[in-house]
Design an enzyme around this catalytic site. Structure first.
Site, mmCIF file in Angstrom:
data_model
loop_
_atom_site.group_PDB
_atom_site.id
_atom_site.type_symbol
_atom_site.label_atom_id
_atom_site.label_comp_id
_atom_site.label_asym_id
_atom_site.label_seq_id
_atom_site.Cartn_x
_atom_site.Cartn_y
_atom_site.Cartn_z
ATOM 1 N N ARG A 36 0.815 -1.222 0.000
ATOM 2 C CA ARG A 36 0.000 0.000 0.000
ATOM 3 C C ARG A 36 0.842 1.264 0.000
ATOM 4 O O ARG A 36 0.424 2.302 0.498
ATOM 5 C CB ARG A 36 -0.960 -0.018 1.196
ATOM 6 C CG ARG A 36 -1.904 -1.226 1.153
ATOM 7 C CD ARG A 36 -2.980 -1.166 2.211
ATOM 8 N NE ARG A 36 -3.777 -2.378 2.245
ATOM 9 C CZ ARG A 36 -4.772 -2.654 1.419
ATOM 10 N NH1 ARG A 36 -5.096 -1.781 0.488
ATOM 11 N NH2 ARG A 36 -5.457 -3.774 1.522
ATOM 12 N N HIS A 66 2.832 -11.207 -5.214
ATOM 13 C CA HIS A 66 1.623 -10.461 -5.561
ATOM 14 C C HIS A 66 1.971 -8.983 -5.621
ATOM 15 O O HIS A 66 2.560 -8.434 -4.697
ATOM 16 C CB HIS A 66 0.513 -10.690 -4.534
ATOM 17 C CG HIS A 66 -0.842 -10.276 -5.037
ATOM 18 N ND1 HIS A 66 -1.151 -8.966 -5.341
ATOM 19 C CD2 HIS A 66 -1.961 -10.997 -5.303
ATOM 20 C CE1 HIS A 66 -2.397 -8.903 -5.771
ATOM 21 N NE2 HIS A 66 -2.906 -10.124 -5.771
ATOM 22 N N TYR A 69 -1.071 -3.259 -4.341
ATOM 23 C CA TYR A 69 -2.486 -2.990 -4.573
ATOM 24 C C TYR A 69 -2.744 -1.638 -5.240
ATOM 25 O O TYR A 69 -3.813 -1.414 -5.809
ATOM 26 C CB TYR A 69 -3.249 -3.013 -3.242
ATOM 27 C CG TYR A 69 -3.445 -4.391 -2.662
ATOM 28 C CD1 TYR A 69 -3.797 -5.476 -3.452
ATOM 29 C CD2 TYR A 69 -3.302 -4.602 -1.290
ATOM 30 C CE1 TYR A 69 -3.986 -6.734 -2.910
ATOM 31 C CE2 TYR A 69 -3.487 -5.852 -0.735
ATOM 32 C CZ TYR A 69 -3.832 -6.916 -1.546
ATOM 33 O OH TYR A 69 -4.025 -8.156 -1.002
ATOM 34 N N HIS A 106 -3.271 -7.420 -10.904
ATOM 35 C CA HIS A 106 -4.639 -7.152 -11.346
ATOM 36 C C HIS A 106 -4.569 -6.173 -12.524
ATOM 37 O O HIS A 106 -3.821 -5.187 -12.459
ATOM 38 C CB HIS A 106 -5.460 -6.527 -10.219
ATOM 39 C CG HIS A 106 -5.590 -7.398 -9.020
ATOM 40 N ND1 HIS A 106 -6.069 -6.937 -7.813
ATOM 41 C CD2 HIS A 106 -5.311 -8.701 -8.816
ATOM 42 C CE1 HIS A 106 -6.076 -7.911 -6.929
ATOM 43 N NE2 HIS A 106 -5.614 -8.996 -7.520
ATOM 44 N N GLU A 143 -4.453 -11.641 -13.190
ATOM 45 C CA GLU A 143 -5.456 -12.274 -12.319
ATOM 46 C C GLU A 143 -6.867 -11.844 -12.707
ATOM 47 O O GLU A 143 -7.119 -10.663 -12.970
ATOM 48 C CB GLU A 143 -5.201 -11.908 -10.858
ATOM 49 C CG GLU A 143 -6.178 -12.581 -9.906
ATOM 50 C CD GLU A 143 -5.878 -12.312 -8.445
ATOM 51 O OE1 GLU A 143 -6.730 -12.639 -7.601
ATOM 52 O OE2 GLU A 143 -4.790 -11.764 -8.147
ATOM 53 N N ASP A 179 -8.598 -16.806 -9.514
ATOM 54 C CA ASP A 179 -9.065 -16.741 -8.129
ATOM 55 C C ASP A 179 -10.478 -17.310 -8.043
ATOM 56 O O ASP A 179 -11.380 -16.878 -8.769
ATOM 57 C CB ASP A 179 -9.046 -15.275 -7.670
ATOM 58 C CG ASP A 179 -9.371 -15.114 -6.196
ATOM 59 O OD1 ASP A 179 -10.474 -15.529 -5.781
ATOM 60 O OD2 ASP A 179 -8.529 -14.572 -5.464
ATOM 61 N N HIS A 182 -13.171 -14.767 -6.958
ATOM 62 C CA HIS A 182 -13.451 -13.846 -8.053
ATOM 63 C C HIS A 182 -14.276 -14.524 -9.137
ATOM 64 O O HIS A 182 -15.129 -13.887 -9.762
ATOM 65 C CB HIS A 182 -12.149 -13.317 -8.643
ATOM 66 C CG HIS A 182 -11.303 -12.567 -7.673
ATOM 67 N ND1 HIS A 182 -10.025 -12.122 -7.970
ATOM 68 C CD2 HIS A 182 -11.544 -12.167 -6.391
ATOM 69 C CE1 HIS A 182 -9.521 -11.492 -6.916
ATOM 70 N NE2 HIS A 182 -10.414 -11.526 -5.951
ATOM 71 N N HIS A 216 -5.619 -19.014 -6.958
ATOM 72 C CA HIS A 216 -5.883 -18.421 -5.645
ATOM 73 C C HIS A 216 -7.124 -19.087 -5.079
ATOM 74 O O HIS A 216 -8.198 -19.036 -5.688
ATOM 75 C CB HIS A 216 -6.093 -16.910 -5.772
ATOM 76 C CG HIS A 216 -4.819 -16.138 -5.879
ATOM 77 N ND1 HIS A 216 -4.787 -14.805 -6.233
ATOM 78 C CD2 HIS A 216 -3.525 -16.502 -5.674
ATOM 79 C CE1 HIS A 216 -3.525 -14.387 -6.234
ATOM 80 N NE2 HIS A 216 -2.746 -15.403 -5.904
ATOM 81 N N ASP A 229 -15.733 -8.632 -4.042
ATOM 82 C CA ASP A 229 -14.505 -9.374 -3.749
ATOM 83 C C ASP A 229 -14.281 -9.403 -2.240
ATOM 84 O O ASP A 229 -13.622 -8.530 -1.684
ATOM 85 C CB ASP A 229 -13.329 -8.699 -4.457
ATOM 86 C CG ASP A 229 -11.993 -9.376 -4.174
ATOM 87 O OD1 ASP A 229 -11.989 -10.452 -3.559
ATOM 88 O OD2 ASP A 229 -10.956 -8.815 -4.568
ATOM 89 N N HIS A 231 -13.124 -12.369 0.537
ATOM 90 C CA HIS A 231 -12.709 -13.751 0.750
ATOM 91 C C HIS A 231 -13.242 -14.287 2.072
ATOM 92 O O HIS A 231 -13.351 -13.554 3.059
ATOM 93 C CB HIS A 231 -11.190 -13.853 0.737
ATOM 94 C CG HIS A 231 -10.573 -13.426 -0.553
ATOM 95 N ND1 HIS A 231 -9.204 -13.425 -0.759
ATOM 96 C CD2 HIS A 231 -11.125 -13.002 -1.725
ATOM 97 C CE1 HIS A 231 -8.954 -13.004 -1.992
ATOM 98 N NE2 HIS A 231 -10.095 -12.739 -2.590
ATOM 99 N N GLU A 261 -5.552 -17.160 0.116
ATOM 100 C CA GLU A 261 -5.520 -15.757 0.524
ATOM 101 C C GLU A 261 -6.682 -15.493 1.492
ATOM 102 O O GLU A 261 -7.324 -14.456 1.453
ATOM 103 C CB GLU A 261 -5.653 -14.832 -0.682
ATOM 104 C CG GLU A 261 -4.541 -14.931 -1.692
ATOM 105 C CD GLU A 261 -4.792 -14.045 -2.890
ATOM 106 O OE1 GLU A 261 -3.863 -13.372 -3.325
ATOM 107 O OE2 GLU A 261 -5.948 -14.035 -3.384
#
Length: 292
Positions: A36, A66, A69, A106, A143, A179, A182, A216, A229, A231, A261
């Protein structure tokens, strides 16, 4: 089978590998830096050597990184686009330096443009970010997404369009990370037997299963077609335990690395979710053995 978790590196790459081994994983995923913030340091050569030794000792393959973000490769011209391209190039360079097998990203949001224009923005960003980089061992993975709003990747065909236009100009291999949460959110019903068969057929037709390198493995807090989204722990969401048993043992999927994840709300949640996957695999193997 290759079953693992997203693992915190807690100050060093070696510590992430040791944590993965401690909970019983034989593959793992990490962030190469803070997910981040735009700023990222350079990997310490001594830490890289320790990471490599830990992976060899504990048979931890593949290693997946990964991406940050904040990265939006579909962004239009401006500071966010420039920062996204620079940050993704940095992700690629760090991943190659530490010997990562895959870098997941992404595609991003095309807000203010059409999806087709957004896809071309992603293609151009990939070309620019990877300019001059070459590797036979590190692969970029696009992804799939929950398909919310202007986010690219809710349909498998969108991912393939990016790869189709980018792979000839990017000197790094490009594949896909799928994923499960997703998938369900974007209206691919992986929770039922027939829905999974249909999803695998569509995936094979759109992108080719040989190009899918990582799965994922996440349950979903929201139902089919929600485009949300969120999880959930394995067996506690709308895919459910039986859904994951079918996914894990599907003949065209079971050779893929499955990486969790799932939420870690309490100490040990990561280990519990991994054990759930292992138990589902064992239960399926026992059923097959009895039937034969």
């Amino acid at each position: 089978m290759r079953l693992g978790n997203h693992t915190s590196k807690s100050g060093s790459f070696e510590s992430a590998a040791l944590k993965a081994a401690e909970i019983g994983a034989n593959t793992f995923q990490i962030f190469s830096s803070s997910p981040r913030t735009w700023r990222a340091g350079t990997p310490d050569p001594a830490d890289i050597r320790k990471l490599e030794a830990a992976r060899r000792k504990h048979d931890l393959y593949p290693l997946v990184v990964h991406s940050n973000y904040l990265i939006n490769l579909a962004a239009t011209e401006g500071p966010i686009r420039a920062q996204s391209i620079a940050a993704f190039r940095s992700e690629l360079e760090r991943s190659m330096a530490i010997g990562a097998d895959y870098v997941v990203v992404h595609p991003g949001s095309y807000r203010g443009r059409t999806c087709e224009e957004g896809i071309l923005q992603v293609v151009d960003a990939l070309i620019e970010a990877a300019r001059g980089l070459r590797s036979r061992t590190t692969t970029i993975l696009l992804e799939n997404t929950a398909g919310a709003g202007c986010h690219i990747g809710g349909r498998f065909e969108e991912l393939e369009a990016i790869r189709h236009f980018a792979h000839r100009k990017v000197k790094l291999p490009i594949g896909f990370c799928i994923d499960t949460c997703h998938c369900l959110a974007s209206n691919y019903d992986v929770s039922t037997a027939e829905g999974l068969r249909d999803t695998v057929r569509k995936l094979e037709a759109a992108v080719g299963l040989d190009n899918v390198h990582v799965i994922h493995t996440n349950d979903s807090k929201y139902p089919l077609g929600s485009h949300v989204d969120r999880h959930a722990n394995i067996g506690e969401g709308y895919i459910g335990s039986e859904g994951f048993r079918r996914i894990l043992t599907h003949p065209k999927l079971r050779s893929k690395p499955f990486i969790l994840e799932t939420p870690v709300d309490e100490p040990g949640d990561d280990r519990r979710n991994l054990e759930t996957l292992k138990n589902l695999c064992r239960r399926s193997s026992t059923t097959i053995a009895r039937s034969s």
